[in-house]
Design an enzyme around this catalytic site. Structure first.
Site, mmCIF file in Angstrom:
data_model
loop_
_atom_site.group_PDB
_atom_site.id
_atom_site.type_symbol
_atom_site.label_atom_id
_atom_site.label_comp_id
_atom_site.label_asym_id
_atom_site.label_seq_id
_atom_site.Cartn_x
_atom_site.Cartn_y
_atom_site.Cartn_z
ATOM 1 N N LYS A 102 -8.868 -0.963 10.866
ATOM 2 C CA LYS A 102 -8.360 -2.105 9.833
ATOM 3 C C LYS A 102 -7.308 -2.724 10.237
ATOM 4 O O LYS A 102 -6.866 -2.701 10.543
ATOM 5 C CB LYS A 102 -7.940 -1.415 8.877
ATOM 6 C CG LYS A 102 -8.113 -2.310 7.545
ATOM 7 C CD LYS A 102 -8.140 -1.836 6.087
ATOM 8 C CE LYS A 102 -7.687 -2.872 5.115
ATOM 9 N NZ LYS A 102 -7.197 -2.158 3.460
ATOM 10 N N SER A 114 -14.962 -9.945 2.651
ATOM 11 C CA SER A 114 -14.684 -10.660 1.121
ATOM 12 C C SER A 114 -15.473 -12.214 1.253
ATOM 13 O O SER A 114 -15.868 -13.640 1.319
ATOM 14 C CB SER A 114 -14.304 -10.663 0.645
ATOM 15 O OG SER A 114 -12.103 -11.345 1.420
ATOM 16 N N CYS A 125 0.527 -1.248 -0.121
ATOM 17 C CA CYS A 125 -0.278 0.383 -0.005
ATOM 18 C C CYS A 125 0.717 0.779 -0.191
ATOM 19 O O CYS A 125 0.123 2.028 0.678
ATOM 20 C CB CYS A 125 -0.916 0.071 1.263
ATOM 21 S SG CYS A 125 -2.181 -1.317 1.236
ATOM 22 N N ARG A 128 -8.495 -10.110 -2.562
ATOM 23 C CA ARG A 128 -7.302 -10.048 -2.835
ATOM 24 C C ARG A 128 -7.618 -10.497 -4.865
ATOM 25 O O ARG A 128 -6.849 -10.273 -5.924
ATOM 26 C CB ARG A 128 -6.326 -10.795 -2.280
ATOM 27 C CG ARG A 128 -5.654 -9.775 -0.783
ATOM 28 C CD ARG A 128 -4.802 -10.363 -0.443
ATOM 29 N NE ARG A 128 -5.053 -9.152 1.010
ATOM 30 C CZ ARG A 128 -4.666 -9.586 2.129
ATOM 31 N NH1 ARG A 128 -3.851 -10.293 2.500
ATOM 32 N NH2 ARG A 128 -4.614 -8.627 3.691
ATOM 33 N N LYS A 162 -12.955 -2.783 9.779
ATOM 34 C CA LYS A 162 -12.422 -3.931 9.108
ATOM 35 C C LYS A 162 -12.010 -4.943 9.469
ATOM 36 O O LYS A 162 -10.880 -4.448 9.983
ATOM 37 C CB LYS A 162 -12.613 -3.054 8.219
ATOM 38 C CG LYS A 162 -12.106 -4.451 6.182
ATOM 39 C CD LYS A 162 -11.968 -3.440 5.202
ATOM 40 C CE LYS A 162 -11.697 -4.457 3.882
ATOM 41 N NZ LYS A 162 -11.236 -3.910 2.775
#
Length: 329
Positions: free
Chosen positions: A198, A277, A129, A208, A251
């Site tokens: 997160k 997900s 990131c 992913r 999250k």
């Protein structure tokens, strides 16, 4: 005490149960994630997320119209660029995939709120990131240089028509940097939905696949939070509030409802929960095998996030949930 007190009295009729319900899930609580890819007429199902697709911009617009017609107030856009590099050029370029998708959606459905994920992992060749030290194979992102990339990305997304900027990279000071960039660019009224807490979670696996953002080496534990930490989440939200966050996100959601509750209690800002997900994939897999009642499990799960304190719920179940809620079943 019994027999004077009989709680079952208030459960005796469906209408009565609705009247005294403490937590009510509404379609307006939901946000639907979408994955934009280059091309035209593209709709590629994500193998590990049945019912979720990588979509070209024309298909994104079709989905956005459907989402709006269902009464869902917002989408969040993720992008998969044609090319990736160490500078995450596709994240901040004026013709980046998310920028193009945001513009197209706002032109087609102007009243739909478009949130954009402001991160770099989908756009870097190494899948992390931000900037890495040359030769680094641990995934330790250089914090301060990455802030400049995030600032550029947020401003370009706002120029493209994004209504809300949602930075997710967990860099120290990222809210402050983005707020400064937006204000300097004339976007003082664009709010920031910070991924404030997160966690470095195993529940992100299918995402992913969808975003094609798996790290090529190392992991993200040097910037995402340890799943065992609670006090650190409160520290992170305090910092983000001080830096100018307008909304806060936790999250994942399912294993972190205690964190959602505590963030809600510690703040007067709206709190979002990301039903990620892996949580989605588990329910879909069990439903496809006939092991659970998908509708009841989904609505119960989403309601539990709201009961824990979430004002907004990002979920891949959003369209199905909206239909079920509208039917009253």
């Amino acid at each position: 005490m019994f027999p004077i007190q009989r709680p079952r009295r208030l459960r005796s009729h469906p209408q009565l149960r609705r009247m005294v319900s403490e937590t009510v899930l509404n379609t307006s609580d939901l946000i639907y994630p979408l994955f934009a890819v280059p091309g035209e007429g593209m709709a590629t199902e994500v193998r590990s997320m049945p019912g979720v697709y990588q979509l070209s911009i024309d298909k994104i617009v079709e989905e956005a119209k459907e989402v709006y017609d269902l009464g869902i107030p917002a989408i969040i856009l993720f992008g998969i660029p044609a090319d990736k590099d160490t500078d995450a050029t596709g994240a901040w370029h004026d013709h980046g995939i998310v920028q193009l998708a945001a513009t197209a959606v706002k032109e087609a459905v102007p009243d739909l709120i478009v949130i954009v994920d402001t991160c770099l992992c989908e756009y870097t060749s190494h899948g992390h990131c931000g900037y890495l030290e040359v030769g680094d194979l641990t995934g330790r992102v250089l914090n301060d240089p990455t802030l400049e990339l995030l600032k550029k990305t947020a401003v370009s997304q706002a120029k493209a028509g994004a209504d809300i900027i949602a930075p997710s990279g967990m860099m120290d000071g990222f809210v402050k940097a983005i707020r400064e960039g937006l204000d300097e660019g004339g976007f003082q009224d664009i709010p920031i939905l910070s991924y404030a807490a997160k966690y470095a979670s195993a529940y992100y696996g299918p995402f992913r696949d969808a975003a094609e953002s798996s790290p090529q080496f190392g992991d993200r534990r040097t910037y995402q939070m340890d799943p065992g930490n609670r006090r650190e989440a409160l520290k992170e939200i305090e910092l983000d509030i001080a830096e100018g966050a307008d909304m806060l996100m936790v999250k994942p959601a399912l294993s972190y409802m205690d964190i959602i509750w505590q963030v809600k209690q510690a703040s007067n800002l709206p709190v979002a929960a990301y039903n990620v997900s892996g949580e989605y994939a588990m329910i879909k897999a069990a439903a496809l095998n006939g092991w659970i009642d998908e509708q009841r499990v989904v609505l119960e799960t989403l309601t539990s996030f709201k009961r824990a304190g979430a004002d907004l719920i990002l979920t891949y179940h959003a369209k199905d949930a909206a239909r079920w809620l509208a039917s009253g079943s």
